[in-house]
Design a protein around this motif. Sequence first.
Motif, PDB file in Angstrom:
ATOM      1  N   HIS A 128      -2.156 -66.422  -0.935  1.00  0.00           N
ATOM      2  CA  HIS A 128      -0.905 -66.359  -1.671  1.00  0.00           C
ATOM      3  C   HIS A 128      -1.050 -67.292  -2.895  1.00  0.00           C
ATOM      4  N   SER A 129      -0.751 -66.821  -3.995  1.00  0.00           N
ATOM      5  CA  SER A 129      -0.982 -67.719  -5.335  1.00  0.00           C
ATOM      6  C   SER A 129       0.095 -67.667  -6.074  1.00  0.00           C
ATOM      7  N   ALA A 130       0.538 -69.018  -6.505  1.00  0.00           N
ATOM      8  CA  ALA A 130       1.273 -69.052  -7.497  1.00  0.00           C
ATOM      9  C   ALA A 130       1.010 -68.826  -8.852  1.00  0.00           C
ATOM     10  N   ALA A 131      -0.402 -68.736  -9.277  1.00  0.00           N
ATOM     11  CA  ALA A 131      -0.644 -68.440 -10.319  1.00  0.00           C
ATOM     12  C   ALA A 131      -0.864 -66.769 -10.617  1.00  0.00           C
ATOM     13  N   VAL A 132      -0.978 -66.021  -9.405  1.00  0.00           N
ATOM     14  CA  VAL A 132      -0.859 -64.684  -9.579  1.00  0.00           C
ATOM     15  C   VAL A 132       0.661 -64.227  -9.685  1.00  0.00           C
ATOM     16  N   ARG A 133       1.321 -64.976  -9.010  1.00  0.00           N
ATOM     17  CA  ARG A 133       2.941 -64.635  -9.221  1.00  0.00           C
ATOM     18  C   ARG A 133       3.123 -64.710 -10.624  1.00  0.00           C
ATOM     19  N   ALA A 134       2.733 -65.799 -11.503  1.00  0.00           N
ATOM     20  CA  ALA A 134       2.970 -66.070 -12.845  1.00  0.00           C
ATOM     21  C   ALA A 134       2.518 -64.844 -13.688  1.00  0.00           C
ATOM     22  N   LEU A 135       1.098 -64.691 -13.291  1.00  0.00           N
ATOM     23  CA  LEU A 135       0.767 -63.381 -13.873  1.00  0.00           C
ATOM     24  C   LEU A 135       1.556 -62.209 -13.724  1.00  0.00           C
ATOM     25  N   GLU A 136       1.717 -61.773 -12.585  1.00  0.00           N
ATOM     26  CA  GLU A 136       2.854 -60.997 -12.379  1.00  0.00           C
ATOM     27  C   GLU A 136       4.208 -60.742 -12.937  1.00  0.00           C
ATOM     28  N   GLN A 137       4.601 -61.892 -13.389  1.00  0.00           N
ATOM     29  CA  GLN A 137       5.961 -62.281 -14.041  1.00  0.00           C
ATOM     30  C   GLN A 137       5.784 -62.185 -15.664  1.00  0.00           C
ATOM     31  N   GLY A 138       4.551 -61.993 -16.092  1.00  0.00           N
ATOM     32  CA  GLY A 138       4.267 -62.291 -17.576  1.00  0.00           C
ATOM     33  C   GLY A 138       4.058 -63.547 -18.056  1.00  0.00           C
ATOM     34  N   ARG A 139       4.177 -64.739 -17.073  1.00  0.00           N
ATOM     35  CA  ARG A 139       3.934 -65.898 -17.780  1.00  0.00           C
ATOM     36  C   ARG A 139       2.557 -66.090 -18.128  1.00  0.00           C
ATOM     37  N   PRO A 140       2.242 -67.143 -19.149  1.00  0.00           N
ATOM     38  CA  PRO A 140       0.925 -67.602 -19.313  1.00  0.00           C
ATOM     39  C   PRO A 140      -0.241 -67.517 -18.130  1.00  0.00           C
ATOM     40  N   PHE A 141      -1.112 -67.053 -18.302  1.00  0.00           N
ATOM     41  CA  PHE A 141      -2.129 -67.199 -17.082  1.00  0.00           C
ATOM     42  C   PHE A 141      -3.691 -66.894 -17.643  1.00  0.00           C
ATOM     43  N   THR A 142      -4.482 -67.527 -16.964  1.00  0.00           N
ATOM     44  CA  THR A 142      -6.011 -67.455 -17.121  1.00  0.00           C
ATOM     45  C   THR A 142      -6.812 -67.505 -15.984  1.00  0.00           C
ATOM     46  N   LEU A 143      -7.679 -67.148 -15.858  1.00  0.00           N
ATOM     47  CA  LEU A 143      -8.563 -67.038 -14.627  1.00  0.00           C
ATOM     48  C   LEU A 143      -8.778 -68.545 -14.325  1.00  0.00           C
ATOM     49  N   ASP A 144      -8.761 -69.604 -14.995  1.00  0.00           N
ATOM     50  CA  ASP A 144      -8.948 -70.808 -14.566  1.00  0.00           C
ATOM     51  C   ASP A 144      -7.701 -71.282 -13.765  1.00  0.00           C
ATOM     52  N   ASP A 145      -6.433 -70.595 -13.914  1.00  0.00           N
ATOM     53  CA  ASP A 145      -5.497 -71.123 -12.930  1.00  0.00           C
ATOM     54  C   ASP A 145      -5.420 -70.894 -11.800  1.00  0.00           C
ATOM     55  N   LEU A 146      -6.241 -69.802 -11.284  1.00  0.00           N
ATOM     56  CA  LEU A 146      -6.427 -69.342  -9.971  1.00  0.00           C
ATOM     57  C   LEU A 146      -6.961 -70.587  -8.901  1.00  0.00           C
ATOM     58  N   GLU A 147      -6.527 -70.418  -7.695  1.00  0.00           N
ATOM     59  CA  GLU A 147      -7.113 -71.438  -6.777  1.00  0.00           C
ATOM     60  C   GLU A 147      -8.388 -71.066  -6.600  1.00  0.00           C
ATOM     61  N   ALA A 148      -9.193 -72.191  -5.965  1.00  0.00           N
ATOM     62  CA  ALA A 148     -10.371 -72.003  -5.912  1.00  0.00           C
ATOM     63  C   ALA A 148     -10.886 -71.053  -4.971  1.00  0.00           C
ATOM     64  N   HIS A 149     -10.074 -70.913  -3.797  1.00  0.00           N
ATOM     65  CA  HIS A 149     -10.386 -69.594  -2.737  1.00  0.00           C
ATOM     66  C   HIS A 149     -10.263 -68.345  -3.246  1.00  0.00           C
ATOM     67  N   ASN A 150      -9.356 -68.252  -4.311  1.00  0.00           N
ATOM     68  CA  ASN A 150      -9.224 -66.861  -4.816  1.00  0.00           C
ATOM     69  C   ASN A 150     -10.206 -66.736  -5.816  1.00  0.00           C
ATOM     70  N   SER A 151     -10.528 -67.881  -6.604  1.00  0.00           N
ATOM     71  CA  SER A 151     -11.634 -67.481  -7.469  1.00  0.00           C
ATOM     72  C   SER A 151     -12.967 -67.261  -6.905  1.00  0.00           C
ATOM     73  N   ASP A 152     -13.483 -67.902  -5.542  1.00  0.00           N
ATOM     74  CA  ASP A 152     -14.541 -67.625  -4.988  1.00  0.00           C
ATOM     75  C   ASP A 152     -14.335 -66.070  -4.258  1.00  0.00           C
ATOM     76  N   ALA A 153     -13.141 -65.713  -4.047  1.00  0.00           N
ATOM     77  CA  ALA A 153     -13.236 -64.202  -3.529  1.00  0.00           C
ATOM     78  C   ALA A 153     -13.491 -63.286  -4.433  1.00  0.00           C
ATOM     79  N   LEU A 154     -13.221 -63.518  -5.731  1.00  0.00           N
ATOM     80  CA  LEU A 154     -13.753 -62.521  -6.763  1.00  0.00           C
ATOM     81  C   LEU A 154     -14.872 -62.733  -6.984  1.00  0.00           C
ATOM     82  N   CYS A 155     -15.576 -63.839  -6.907  1.00  0.00           N
ATOM     83  CA  CYS A 155     -17.153 -63.759  -6.926  1.00  0.00           C
ATOM     84  C   CYS A 155     -17.834 -63.212  -5.964  1.00  0.00           C
TER      85      CYS A 155
END
Length: 317
Positions: free
Chosen positions: A230-257
């Motif tokens: 569960h990610s506050a950064a992803v929630r911001a993305l879905e709500q149209g607020r400023p977002f970059t991949l650097d905002d992702l939590e470490a585990h979620n960045s690792d999951a994409l890798c």
Amino acid sequence: MRVAFVGKGGSGKTTMSALFARHLAGQSAPVVAVDADINQHLALVLGLEEQPEPLGAHLTEIKNLLRGDNPRITSAEDMVKTTPPGAGSRILSFDDLAELEHGRTTPDGIRLLATGPFTEDDLGVSCYHSKIGAVELLLNHLVDGPGEHVVVDMTAGADSFASGLFTRFDLTVLVAEPTRQGVSVYRQYRDHAADFQVPIVVVGNKVHGPGDVDFLREHAGDDLLTWMEHSAAVRALEQGRPFTLDDLEAHNSDALCVLHKHVDAQVKDWERFGHQTEEFHLRNARAWANARAGHDLGDQIDPSFVYGPASLTQPSD
């Protein structure tokens, strides 16, 4: 590599499609994203305020491009969504797909194509699979190479099985919430795909803790590749607020890798691709397309055509 994202409606598959496409672009990997969902939301999640031109609105133009001088296909009207390439067809490289004029480029440099939404004229008289026919044709005629990625956000649930499009991918990612509804779609998709050698992995989403991971592992077993917390950064993305991949939590960045590494480890099987292209064309021809065309569309299959990189050197003019 061609990657399809599927899952229950509301599972977060569109968001996962967008995050993975952004991750690829951030790694300087060439990527084309395709919105093939009836709910056309991928552009918004990728940061575009305007949708690309609908591929469905240019279907005749796309058919004429792809049929080239193939003598087995005498007109665009004779092409259906499953029509395979043959000698004289226009075979697309990844760059050709990326350069289709109907797409738009996102702020991250991702080229986005979209099937287009239902229109008022479609309501009550058309099914959505008529819209995704353009995507199936494009993938039938595409030769993508190592390090090139096509990311497709598919329709929700098992609706993807209403066409042969589900066999056009090197990997299908089933996005599953840790709920009984979420894993039931996984089981349904797994069972439908079992006879077609479609590689499937499960990516858990909206995971709140170890209990959710245990639940997903219990129901998906070895198919569970990774999960997004569960990610506050992803929630911001879905709500149209400023977002970059650097905002992702470490585990979620690792999951994409983890997902990226798994995708690139897939083996491209052009022989299977060609066999299934022709198999689903014959299925559709016998079920409805022959009757509509007034002749046997099975004759469009070119038995001497070789799928894969060699087809790029075959003359199309």
